[in-house]
Design a protein around this motif. Structure first.
Motif, short mmCIF file in Angstrom:
data_model
loop_
_atom_site.label_atom_id
_atom_site.label_comp_id
_atom_site.label_asym_id
_atom_site.label_seq_id
_atom_site.Cartn_x
_atom_site.Cartn_y
_atom_site.Cartn_z
N ASP A 1 0.84 -1.20 0.00
CA ASP A 1 0.00 0.00 0.00
C ASP A 1 0.88 1.25 0.00
OD1 ASP A 1 -2.27 1.56 0.10
OD2 ASP A 1 -2.37 1.53 2.28
N ILE A 2 1.76 1.32 -0.96
CA ILE A 2 2.70 2.44 -1.00
C ILE A 2 1.97 3.74 -1.36
CG2 ILE A 2 4.65 3.37 -2.30
CD1 ILE A 2 5.86 0.62 -2.29
N GLY A 3 2.27 4.76 -0.60
CA GLY A 3 1.61 6.04 -0.80
C GLY A 3 2.07 6.74 -2.07
N PHE A 4 1.27 7.68 -2.51
CA PHE A 4 1.64 8.49 -3.65
C PHE A 4 2.33 9.75 -3.14
CE2 PHE A 4 -0.46 7.19 -7.77
CZ PHE A 4 -0.52 5.85 -7.42
N PRO A 5 3.29 10.25 -3.89
CA PRO A 5 4.05 11.40 -3.40
C PRO A 5 3.28 12.71 -3.52
CG PRO A 5 4.78 10.83 -5.60
CD PRO A 5 3.77 9.78 -5.19
N ARG B 1 -4.71 -6.47 -0.69
CA ARG B 1 -5.51 -5.31 -1.06
C ARG B 1 -6.93 -5.73 -1.45
NH1 ARG B 1 -2.96 -0.59 -2.40
NH2 ARG B 1 -5.08 0.13 -2.77
N LEU B 2 -7.04 -6.82 -2.16
CA LEU B 2 -8.36 -7.30 -2.55
C LEU B 2 -9.17 -7.71 -1.33
CD1 LEU B 2 -7.29 -9.39 -5.66
CD2 LEU B 2 -8.63 -7.29 -5.69
N GLN B 3 -8.53 -8.38 -0.40
CA GLN B 3 -9.24 -8.82 0.79
C GLN B 3 -9.65 -7.63 1.65
OE1 GLN B 3 -6.28 -11.52 2.21
NE2 GLN B 3 -6.97 -13.22 0.92
N GLU B 4 -8.79 -6.64 1.73
CA GLU B 4 -9.13 -5.44 2.50
C GLU B 4 -10.29 -4.69 1.86
OE1 GLU B 4 -5.53 -3.22 2.80
OE2 GLU B 4 -4.72 -4.45 4.43
N ALA B 5 -10.47 -4.89 0.55
CA ALA B 5 -11.57 -4.24 -0.15
C ALA B 5 -12.85 -5.06 -0.04
CB ALA B 5 -11.19 -4.04 -1.61
N GLY B 6 -12.80 -6.16 0.68
CA GLY B 6 -14.01 -6.93 0.90
C GLY B 6 -14.20 -8.11 -0.01
N VAL C 1 -7.42 -16.43 -8.45
CA VAL C 1 -8.44 -16.46 -7.39
C VAL C 1 -9.66 -17.19 -7.93
CG1 VAL C 1 -7.67 -14.32 -6.29
CG2 VAL C 1 -9.42 -14.23 -8.07
N ALA C 2 -10.39 -17.81 -7.05
CA ALA C 2 -11.65 -18.46 -7.42
C ALA C 2 -12.69 -18.07 -6.39
CB ALA C 2 -11.47 -19.98 -7.46
N ALA C 3 -13.90 -17.77 -6.88
CA ALA C 3 -14.96 -17.32 -5.98
C ALA C 3 -16.13 -18.30 -6.04
CB ALA C 3 -15.42 -15.92 -6.37
N ASP C 4 -17.01 -18.19 -5.07
CA ASP C 4 -18.17 -19.08 -5.03
C ASP C 4 -19.34 -18.55 -5.83
OD1 ASP C 4 -17.13 -21.14 -3.47
OD2 ASP C 4 -17.40 -19.97 -1.64
N THR C 5 -19.30 -17.29 -6.19
CA THR C 5 -20.43 -16.72 -6.90
C THR C 5 -20.04 -16.41 -8.34
OG1 THR C 5 -19.91 -14.41 -6.50
CG2 THR C 5 -21.07 -15.60 -4.75
N GLN C 6 -21.05 -16.21 -9.16
CA GLN C 6 -20.79 -15.85 -10.54
C GLN C 6 -20.66 -14.34 -10.71
OE1 GLN C 6 -20.21 -17.59 -13.24
NE2 GLN C 6 -20.52 -19.65 -12.46
N ASP C 7 -20.88 -13.61 -9.61
CA ASP C 7 -20.74 -12.16 -9.71
C ASP C 7 -19.32 -11.80 -10.08
OD1 ASP C 7 -23.32 -11.99 -8.94
OD2 ASP C 7 -22.85 -11.65 -6.81
N ARG C 8 -19.24 -10.71 -10.78
CA ARG C 8 -17.90 -10.25 -11.08
C ARG C 8 -17.19 -9.90 -9.77
NH1 ARG C 8 -18.48 -6.37 -16.41
NH2 ARG C 8 -18.78 -8.07 -17.89
N SER C 9 -15.97 -10.28 -9.72
CA SER C 9 -15.20 -10.02 -8.51
C SER C 9 -15.04 -8.52 -8.31
CB SER C 9 -13.82 -10.67 -8.64
OG SER C 9 -13.96 -12.03 -8.94
N SER C 10 -14.89 -8.15 -7.08
CA SER C 10 -14.68 -6.75 -6.77
C SER C 10 -13.22 -6.50 -6.47
CB SER C 10 -15.51 -6.36 -5.56
OG SER C 10 -16.88 -6.50 -5.87
N VAL C 11 -12.77 -5.38 -6.85
CA VAL C 11 -11.39 -5.00 -6.52
C VAL C 11 -11.43 -3.68 -5.81
CG1 VAL C 11 -10.41 -6.23 -8.47
CG2 VAL C 11 -10.99 -3.83 -8.69
#
Lengths: 110, 255
Positions: free
Chosen positions: B50-54, B167-172, B210-220
């Motif tokens: 999670d590197i910050g932007f300058p 990052r993906l997990q932190e995004a839910g 990654v593999a998900a249980d739903t057919q929904d598009r994954s969220s990032v």
């Protein structure tokens, strides 16, 4: 044995048909050593198998750095070589994938 | 350059000030790279996922203070700034721009006392596009190049892969399975063929699945993906491949 990383750090990049490699000494003494031993001829000889042409060294004493510029890193060489090896650091496409025109993978975005 | 001219009233002949702003812009140009996102010593930085932007606070004389938002990863150090200063340049004594030709040979710096960064933080965009392959089952794969310095290629690739998943997990995002592979290490033949010493590899290809249980598009995450890490510089662009049924998958993130 001392590794190069112990005495220096580096940053490479490319712009157009040129590529540059900046090498920084970690200490003033390291920089002095690099300045004496790391010549443009050596860098040129090292990269010659990749089809890289003449290399010019620019000394940047205020940054304790040496900037090596390879101006003859032609797009033809880059495309031929860069299917899995970016010219300097750019990795715009996945390795080994045939999709898309090769030249498009090396379009500069910055 | 434009904001500085508008704010300070500089003219086209204020060469020294314009040169200072050009340096600031050059440092900012590649985002998180100035905060160590592409540093030789990237593995040693805190919060590399999670590197910050300058942020450049430019003064009226064209000098600037480079910092980054509090709470972000990476670091702004003399090393990261020096590295970025010589990124993608030719003659350091003649850095060409439409406004002014800058010499980096007189650049100087100091270490100001650390202060809180007061710049307003805006909410990030609510969506970002990530392209990958969508198979018949809901899974997503994307290869990244990973180039390291000698023995660090695999370590950097693995760190980058773990950072993306974090990052993906932190995004839910909840996935049934996740997999980080460094091709060339024997990742696909584990337990069958003796693995090679990772330190012997000078390059690898990072593959994240990654593999998900739903057919929904994954969220990032709508925030910054770790695109400026050495291995994860940008989300991979996977296009159609001959003889393989796959399609680009556009993924929309949650707010």
């Amino acid at each position: 044995m001392t590794t190069l990383r112990a005495i220096a750090y580096a940053r490479s990049g490319d712009k157009g048909s040129s590529a540059n490699i900046a090498v920084f000494g970690r200490t003033p003494a390291n920089y002095a050593w690099l300045k004496q031993h790391l010549t443009a001829d050596q860098v040129e000889a090292w990269f010659k198998p990749l089809g890289v042409g003449a290399v010019v060294r620019y000394d940047v004493p205020n940054l304790e750095a040496l900037n090596f510029v390879c101006r003859a890193c032609s797009p033809a060489v880059a495309v031929a070589r860069c299917a899995s090896t970016p010219r300097a650091r750019r990795s715009a496409g996945p390795a080994g994938h045939a999709g898309g025109p090769a030249a498009g993978r090396f379009r500069s975005t910055d | 350059m434009g904001p500085c001219c508008a704010h300070f009233g500089w003219t086209a002949s204020d060469h020294d000030r314009l040169a200072g702003a050009t340096v600031a812009g050059h440092l900012l140009e590649c985002g998180a790279q100035a905060c160590g996102g592409f540093s030789t010593d990237w593995l040693d930085l805190p919060g590399s996922h999670d590197i910050g932007f300058p942020v450049a606070e430019v003064a009226a004389d064209g000098s600037c203070v480079l910092t980054k938002p509090a709470g972000t990863g990476g670091a702004v150090t003399v090393q990261t700034i020096k590295e970025q200063l010589l990124y993608e340049i030719g003659d350091p004594g003649n850095y060409l721009s439409p406004d002014v030709t800058v010499s980096f040979l007189t650049c100087a710096w100091s270490r100001p006392a650390p202060t809180a960064c007061g710049f307003p933080v805006r909410r990030p965009a609510t969506s970002v596009h990530l392209q990958g392959q969508r198979h018949l089952s809901p899974r997503l794969q994307g290869p990244w190049h990973a180039h390291g310095v000698r023995d660090q290629a695999v370590a950097k690739a693995r760190r980058a892969g773990e950072g993306v998943l974090r990052r993906l997990q932190e995004a839910g995002c909840n996935y049934r399975e996740t997999l980080v592979e460094c091709l060339g290490t024997g990742a696909s033949v584990g337990g069958i063929v003796r693995r090679v010493a990772e330190a012997d590899l000078i390059e690898t290809v990072l593959r994240i699945s990654v593999a998900a249980d739903t057919q929904d598009r994954s969220s990032v995450s709508p925030a910054r993906l770790p695109r400026s890490s050495p291995a994860g510089r940008r989300a991979s662009r996977v296009t159609r491949q001959a003889g393989r049924k796959s399609c680009p998958c556009s993924v929309t993130g949650r707010a």
